[in-house]
Design a protein around this motif. Structure first.
Motif, PDB file in Angstrom:
ATOM      1  N   ALA A   1      -0.242   3.158  -8.944  1.00 21.11           N
ATOM      2  CA  ALA A   1       0.833   2.291  -8.437  1.00 21.11           C
ATOM      3  C   ALA A   1       0.338   0.853  -8.308  1.00 21.11           C
ATOM      4  O   ALA A   1       0.994  -0.094  -8.769  1.00 21.11           O
ATOM      5  CB  ALA A   1       1.316   2.816  -7.089  1.00 21.11           C
ATOM      6  N   GLN A   2      -0.845   0.690  -7.709  1.00 26.76           N
ATOM      7  CA  GLN A   2      -1.378  -0.666  -7.505  1.00 26.76           C
ATOM      8  C   GLN A   2      -1.750  -1.305  -8.849  1.00 26.76           C
ATOM      9  O   GLN A   2      -1.540  -2.506  -9.055  1.00 26.76           O
ATOM     10  CB  GLN A   2      -2.627  -0.626  -6.604  1.00 26.76           C
ATOM     11  CG  GLN A   2      -2.353  -0.147  -5.191  1.00 26.76           C
ATOM     12  CD  GLN A   2      -1.558  -1.146  -4.348  1.00 26.76           C
ATOM     13  OE1 GLN A   2      -1.312  -2.289  -4.755  1.00 26.76           O
ATOM     14  NE2 GLN A   2      -1.114  -0.710  -3.178  1.00 26.76           N
ATOM     15  N   ARG A   3      -2.300  -0.486  -9.754  1.00 27.90           N
ATOM     16  CA  ARG A   3      -2.722  -1.003 -11.064  1.00 27.90           C
ATOM     17  C   ARG A   3      -1.498  -1.519 -11.835  1.00 27.90           C
ATOM     18  O   ARG A   3      -1.495  -2.619 -12.383  1.00 27.90           O
ATOM     19  CB  ARG A   3      -3.387   0.152 -11.819  1.00 27.90           C
ATOM     20  CG  ARG A   3      -4.092  -0.206 -13.068  1.00 27.90           C
ATOM     21  CD  ARG A   3      -4.960   0.951 -13.557  1.00 27.90           C
ATOM     22  NE  ARG A   3      -4.178   2.135 -13.909  1.00 27.90           N
ATOM     23  CZ  ARG A   3      -4.426   3.361 -13.443  1.00 27.90           C
ATOM     24  NH1 ARG A   3      -5.416   3.575 -12.578  1.00 27.90           N
ATOM     25  NH2 ARG A   3      -3.682   4.387 -13.814  1.00 27.90           N
ATOM     26  N   VAL A   4      -0.441  -0.725 -11.829  1.00 27.28           N
ATOM     27  CA  VAL A   4       0.769  -1.129 -12.560  1.00 27.28           C
ATOM     28  C   VAL A   4       1.391  -2.360 -11.881  1.00 27.28           C
ATOM     29  O   VAL A   4       1.769  -3.326 -12.547  1.00 27.28           O
ATOM     30  CB  VAL A   4       1.778   0.047 -12.648  1.00 27.28           C
ATOM     31  CG1 VAL A   4       3.085  -0.395 -13.288  1.00 27.28           C
ATOM     32  CG2 VAL A   4       1.170   1.205 -13.445  1.00 27.28           C
ATOM     33  N   ALA A   5       1.444  -2.335 -10.548  1.00 31.20           N
ATOM     34  CA  ALA A   5       2.026  -3.477  -9.804  1.00 31.20           C
ATOM     35  C   ALA A   5       1.321  -4.771 -10.201  1.00 31.20           C
ATOM     36  O   ALA A   5       1.957  -5.817 -10.378  1.00 31.20           O
ATOM     37  CB  ALA A   5       1.906  -3.252  -8.308  1.00 31.20           C
ATOM     38  N   GLY A   6       0.020  -4.695 -10.374  1.00 27.15           N
ATOM     39  CA  GLY A   6      -0.759  -5.885 -10.728  1.00 27.15           C
ATOM     40  C   GLY A   6      -0.394  -6.451 -12.090  1.00 27.15           C
ATOM     41  O   GLY A   6      -0.622  -7.635 -12.357  1.00 27.15           O
ATOM     42  N   LYS A   7       0.186  -5.606 -12.947  1.00 25.99           N
ATOM     43  CA  LYS A   7       0.482  -6.064 -14.317  1.00 25.99           C
ATOM     44  C   LYS A   7       1.950  -6.389 -14.559  1.00 25.99           C
ATOM     45  O   LYS A   7       2.322  -6.784 -15.668  1.00 25.99           O
ATOM     46  CB  LYS A   7       0.024  -4.985 -15.307  1.00 25.99           C
ATOM     47  CG  LYS A   7      -1.490  -4.866 -15.314  1.00 25.99           C
ATOM     48  CD  LYS A   7      -1.974  -3.945 -16.401  1.00 25.99           C
ATOM     49  CE  LYS A   7      -3.504  -3.929 -16.387  1.00 25.99           C
ATOM     50  NZ  LYS A   7      -4.057  -2.706 -16.881  1.00 25.99           N
TER      51      LYS A   7
END
Ligand code: NAD
Length: 479
Positions: free
Chosen positions: A424-430
């Motif tokens: 979730a955090q990884r995708v949010a960052g992109k």
């Protein structure tokens, strides 16, 4: 017929040109009042009043300004029932929605900024080499606040509260489609003790009243929420006079749904993020990206629940959706549904006007609509429809989902659904968006920055960002 006049210097004045615009009740399709059709002369009068009020208001202590904002919030709270009815009549949304969301939020806007200003002050820096530096955050002067029709009092007050609490005087313009509660706000502010001329409300069309505000040489900043094309027009007009601009514009928000999410929570929230307020919230998710293993079960359940949604008279507590704001907007949404079919999309639910009998038989109602089978690049998936219409798109991998989510000119908000918090955090960052929700939607701490990237806007509202926007820093250095 009832007439809404301009609120200038604490008085209600007829427009100088003497003309009025019809105001419709979307649920019935009937005109129910008229609002001033203002132009340059009206804006000039409002600016004159604001300029006279400014020096004293700017000198008023922030404690006193904060108290007045709390009194305005009290006034809104006391009239919650009535204001919710007015908002619903003007905009077409269910009364229960205006009662539970729009009007309470307008009240909270005043409370939040009344409190935030008490903590708001400039930094100080001191050193042997560079002396004592004190940063003063001063009000700008007269500012313009222009708002749209989808959340009328909610967004109007979201701008006005930080502007006045920092010592500015405001020329406010609500949408010509929904002027009613803005007018009530003028009365509530007066009753709450806001000095005359601090808030002036001009009614009328964007191309006349709105443009006159943006062009005015004595207006120092424009805080605008509305469509991207209008935002571009405002930027062009405001640039030569170096006005400060805050632009909150359109969106085409993605919901990214991974197969490992909490299905029930996601489904219930996705239904709301698709169709709340008839899909007329800039933060609604209109492109639903679903990981392939979940696609069919998502689709079946989503269709079934969408078909159960009750579209009806906004006065009824069991109406989950009601009317869209105007006949022109109704036609625009129906045109997009037609375009989706032409582009090869399949309508899985809705796709037609909703027939409501009795009082609302001539109102502008549309069935919540689901489209399938269109690629991310087609117009249906690129352009903002701003109605109860969503498109389902399958994806295979995280990288593909991110690519699809970012493949529009907009970048306002996104929601991501997965039980894997790292993912979730990884995708949010992109994701290119100013507001991202993980496993939730529309959760708003009003102290956080709010706004969009790319063609969704410029600058941020909310908390300290709004207070900074409405002030100018002056550094005083002594050595
Ligand atoms: P709009 O741009 O047509 O109008 C917004 C306001 O601007 C109205 O008060 C209008 O009278 C005024 N206006 C129009 N032309 C003007 C001009 N040339 N100069 C100055 N003012 C002018 O938008 P709308 O149809 O009322 O609202 C829907 C749009 O608002 C959607 O695109 C939606 O996404 C957007 N919106 C964005 C946010 C956000 O926070 N980003 C929030 C709500 C709505």
């Amino acid at each position: 017929m009832e007439r809404i006049n301009n609120f200038i210097n604490g008085e209600w004045l007829e427009p100088v040109g003497g003309t009025y615009l019809d105001v419709f009740e979307p649920a019935t399709g009937k005109v129910y009042c008229e609002a001033a059709s203002s132009g340059k002369e009206d804006v000039d009068l409002a600016v004159q009043a604001a300029k006279i009020a400014f020096p004293e208001w700017a000198e008023t202590s922030k404690e006193s300004r904060s108290e007045i904002l709390h009194a305005i919030a009290d006034g809104i709270e006391a009239e919650l029932d009535q204001l919710a009815e007015y908002e619903s009549r003007d905009n077409g949304k269910p009364i229960w929605l205006a009662h539970s969301v729009d009007i309470p939020r307008a009240m909270t806007n005043f409370r939040v900024f009344a409190d935030a200003v008490m903590e708001f002050k400039g930094d100080t820096f001191s050193s042997e080499e560079f002396g004592e530096n004190t940063i003063h955050l001063n009000p700008l002067g007269v500012v313009g606040c222009i708002s749209p029709w989808n959340l009328p009092l909610y967004l109007f007050s979201w701008k006005i509260a930080p502007a006045i609490v920092t010592g500015n005087c405001v020329i406010g313009k609500p949408s010509e489609l929904t002027p009613y509660t803005a007018n009530e706000l003028g009365r509530i502010c007066k009753q709450a003790g806001l000095p005359d001329g601090v808030l002036n409300i001009i009614h009328g069309e964007g191309k006349f009243a709105g443009a006159a505000i943006t062009e005015h040489p004595d207006i120092k900043a424009i805080s605008f929420t509305g469509g991207t094309e209008t935002g571009k027009a405002i930027s062009k007009t405001a640039a030569p006079s170096f006005k400060k601009l805050s632009l909150e514009l359109g969106g085409k928000n993605p919901n990214i749904i991974f197969a490992d999410c909490d299905f029930e929570k996601m489904m219930e929230t996705t239904l709301r993020s698709s169709f709340s307020n008839q899909g007329q919230i800039c933060l609604c998710g209109s492109r639903i990206l679903i990981e392939k293993p979940l696609f069919n079960s998502f689709k079946d359940e989503f269709i079934q629940r969408t078909k159960q949604l009750e579209v009806g008279d906004p006065k009824r507590d069991d109406s989950q959706l009601s009317a869209v704001v105007s006949e022109a907007h109704f036609n625009k949404i129906m045109k997009y549904i037609g375009l989706a079919k032409k582009e090869g999309g399949t309508i899985l639910a809705g796709g037609t006007p909703a027939e409501i009998n009795g009082r609302c038989e001539n109102g502008w109602f549309i069935q919540p609509t689901i489209i399938e089978g269109l690629g991310v690049d087609c117009r249906t998936n690129q352009e903002e429809i701003f109605g109860p219409v969503v498109s389902l798109i399958p994806f295979e991998s995280e990288a593909e989902a991110i690519g699809m989510a970012n493949a529009t000119d907009y970048g306002l908000s996104a929601s991501i659904w997965t039980d894997d918090s790292e993912k979730a955090q990884r995708v949010a960052g992109k994701i290119d968006a100013g507001v991202i929700w993980l496993n939730c939607w529309m959760v708003r701490d009003l102290r956080t920055p709010f706004g969009g990237m790319k063609q969704s806007g410029l600058g941020r509202e909310g908390g300290v960002e709004a207070l900074r926007f409405f002030t100018e820093a002056k550094n005083v250095c002594i050595k």
